[in-house]
Design a protein around this motif. Structure first.
Motif, PDB file in Angstrom:
ATOM      1  N   ILE A 155     -22.268  11.369  -3.356  1.00 18.20           N
ATOM      2  CA  ILE A 155     -23.146  12.168  -2.562  1.00 18.20           C
ATOM      3  C   ILE A 155     -24.535  12.018  -3.310  1.00 18.20           C
ATOM      4  O   ILE A 155     -24.863  12.501  -4.334  1.00 18.20           O
ATOM      5  N   PRO A 156     -25.708  11.485  -2.702  1.00 22.24           N
ATOM      6  CA  PRO A 156     -26.952  11.165  -3.241  1.00 22.24           C
ATOM      7  C   PRO A 156     -27.674  12.555  -3.360  1.00 22.24           C
ATOM      8  O   PRO A 156     -27.615  13.566  -2.601  1.00 22.24           O
ATOM      9  N   PRO A 157     -28.152  12.719  -4.453  1.00 23.90           N
ATOM     10  CA  PRO A 157     -29.012  13.992  -4.786  1.00 23.90           C
ATOM     11  C   PRO A 157     -30.314  14.135  -3.822  1.00 23.90           C
ATOM     12  O   PRO A 157     -30.645  13.103  -3.156  1.00 23.90           O
ATOM     13  N   LEU A 158     -30.711  15.272  -3.592  1.00 28.59           N
ATOM     14  CA  LEU A 158     -31.924  15.307  -2.556  1.00 28.59           C
ATOM     15  C   LEU A 158     -33.034  14.714  -2.926  1.00 28.59           C
ATOM     16  O   LEU A 158     -33.717  14.196  -2.053  1.00 28.59           O
ATOM     17  N   ARG A 159     -33.376  14.405  -4.302  1.00 30.76           N
ATOM     18  CA  ARG A 159     -34.687  13.794  -4.617  1.00 30.76           C
ATOM     19  C   ARG A 159     -34.466  12.237  -4.381  1.00 30.76           C
ATOM     20  O   ARG A 159     -35.500  11.773  -4.116  1.00 30.76           O
ATOM     21  N   ALA A 160     -33.081  11.755  -4.016  1.00 32.13           N
ATOM     22  CA  ALA A 160     -32.881  10.354  -3.682  1.00 32.13           C
ATOM     23  C   ALA A 160     -32.999  10.137  -1.948  1.00 32.13           C
ATOM     24  O   ALA A 160     -32.696   9.128  -1.512  1.00 32.13           O
ATOM     25  N   ARG A 161     -33.364  11.458  -1.511  1.00 32.25           N
ATOM     26  CA  ARG A 161     -33.182  11.243   0.177  1.00 32.25           C
ATOM     27  C   ARG A 161     -34.256  12.427   0.578  1.00 32.25           C
ATOM     28  O   ARG A 161     -34.139  13.431   1.413  1.00 32.25           O
TER      29      ARG A 161
END
Length: 354
Positions: free
Chosen positions: A206-212
């Motif tokens: 699951i990508p972190p929020l800073r990556a999306r």
């Protein structure tokens, strides 16, 4: 013969999953978007995760969900359980910190008289999840002795309640989740390699929020609406500098931290548009002590050449564009200049590079 049949079934499952995954990736669609209704996102990377999960949802093999704390791993597990079509329920247990005895009793249960105080029979969570899914959260913190027992459960497909000499069959699918780097844990000898390979048949990150960052505005608005409704307050308007501040923040606590920030900001807001002054971003950053934070942006080694002002200018612009996900308006607000001024600097940089 039985082993040959098992291999044939697994091969057919793999073929079907590959076909499903290829179909979804090529069509870029979801067959059951309602299963992910509780996960707010407009990120392409998350859409790819959803497509993969749809393709493996019907499998009987374990699913490993990896990602930083606060990214929503349990929501993902619930979505895959829904997609699986299993009639049983999703049973969740956080295994971090469970000693060997508690792990045994929690997962496998016990018979009456199995130990002092066992005055009645107790079903374990493995049995509670029969026909459904058993979700083991924080699997990276499982003790070595408990890892052996989980490996045996997966290999043999059966377990013994404490005090019983008759095995019971595993009738649940296993999901696990971790925020740790299990490859590093294996190198340190803290996590069994054979268990890892049993668990990672289907693995998703699951990508972190800073990556999306495209999800930040959507999620903050949603959480602010929840907070306003919970507190009986009107939903405030949001100023441009608030979005600039949120886009520039790294969110070490991911979506969970963003929710806390939204609720805190709404609770302290008293009229007018909400601005960056209403945000206490760094006070939520993993227990950071904001009173003693070092506000120096860059440290220069005394023996190294100092960069020129032009080089510093280029570095600042590149970093601001990265944090703003290449949105010039947001990057300009981060830098404290106008958008046309930033546009001129970017144009000059491109001309020099060409």
């Amino acid at each position: 013969m039985l082993e040959g049949i098992k291999r044939a079934i697994q091969l057919q499952e793999i073929k079907r999953e590959n076909q499903e995954l290829r179909h979804r990736v090529l069509s870029r669609r979801l067959d059951s978007p309602e299963a992910f209704a509780n996960i707010l996102t407009q990120s392409r990377s998350m859409a790819s995760v959803f497509q993969y999960l749809e393709s493996v949802a019907k499998s009987s093999q374990p699913v490993m969900i990896c990602g930083e704390s606060g990214t929503g791993k349990e929501l993902i597990a619930r979505a895959v359980h829904t997609l699986s079509g299993r009639q049983g329920k999703l049973v969740t247990v956080n295994v971090a910190g469970l000693d060997d005895h508690i792990f045994n009793d929690t997962l496998f249960g016990h018979r009456k008289g199995a130990f002092t105080g066992a005055d009645q029979e107790r079903r374990g969570l493995v049995e509670e999840a029969s026909g459904g899914t058993l979700f083991l959260d924080e699997i990276g913190d499982l003790s070595p002795s408990s890892q052996v027992k989980l490996l045996r459960l997966l290999q043999e497909g059966e377990f013994y309640p404490m005090g019983s000499d008759r095995p019971k069959r595993l009738q649940a699918r296993i999901f696990v989740a971790t925020h740790q780097d299990l490859a590093e844990r294996q190198r340190d000898g803290a996590f069994r390699r054979d268990l890892y390979y049993r668990l990672c048949t289907h693995q998703v990150l699951i990508p972190p929020l800073r990556a999306r960052r495209e999800d930040i505005r959507l999620l903050f608005t949603f959480f602010a609406e929840q907070a306003a409704d919970d507190m009986g307050k009107p939903l405030p308007e949001f100023s441009p500098d608030l979005w600039a501040a949120l886009q520039a923040y790294e969110f070490p606590g991911n979506v969970r931290e963003l929710r806390a920030i939204a609720f805190d900001s709404v609770s302290r807001h008293h009229g007018g548009a909400m601005t960056r002054q209403d945000l206490h971003l760094f006070s939520h950053a993993q227990g950071a002590d904001t009173s003693s934070q070092d506000n120096t942006l860059v440290h220069f080694a005394p023996d190294n050449r100092l960069p020129t002002l032009a080089e510093i200018d280029d570095l600042l612009i590149a970093e601001a564009m990265h944090r703003a996900d290449h949105n010039q308006s947001i990057a300009a607000r981060i830098l404290g200049i106008s958008q046309p001024a930033l546009s001129k600097r970017l144009k000059r940089q491109r001309e020099l590079e060409s």
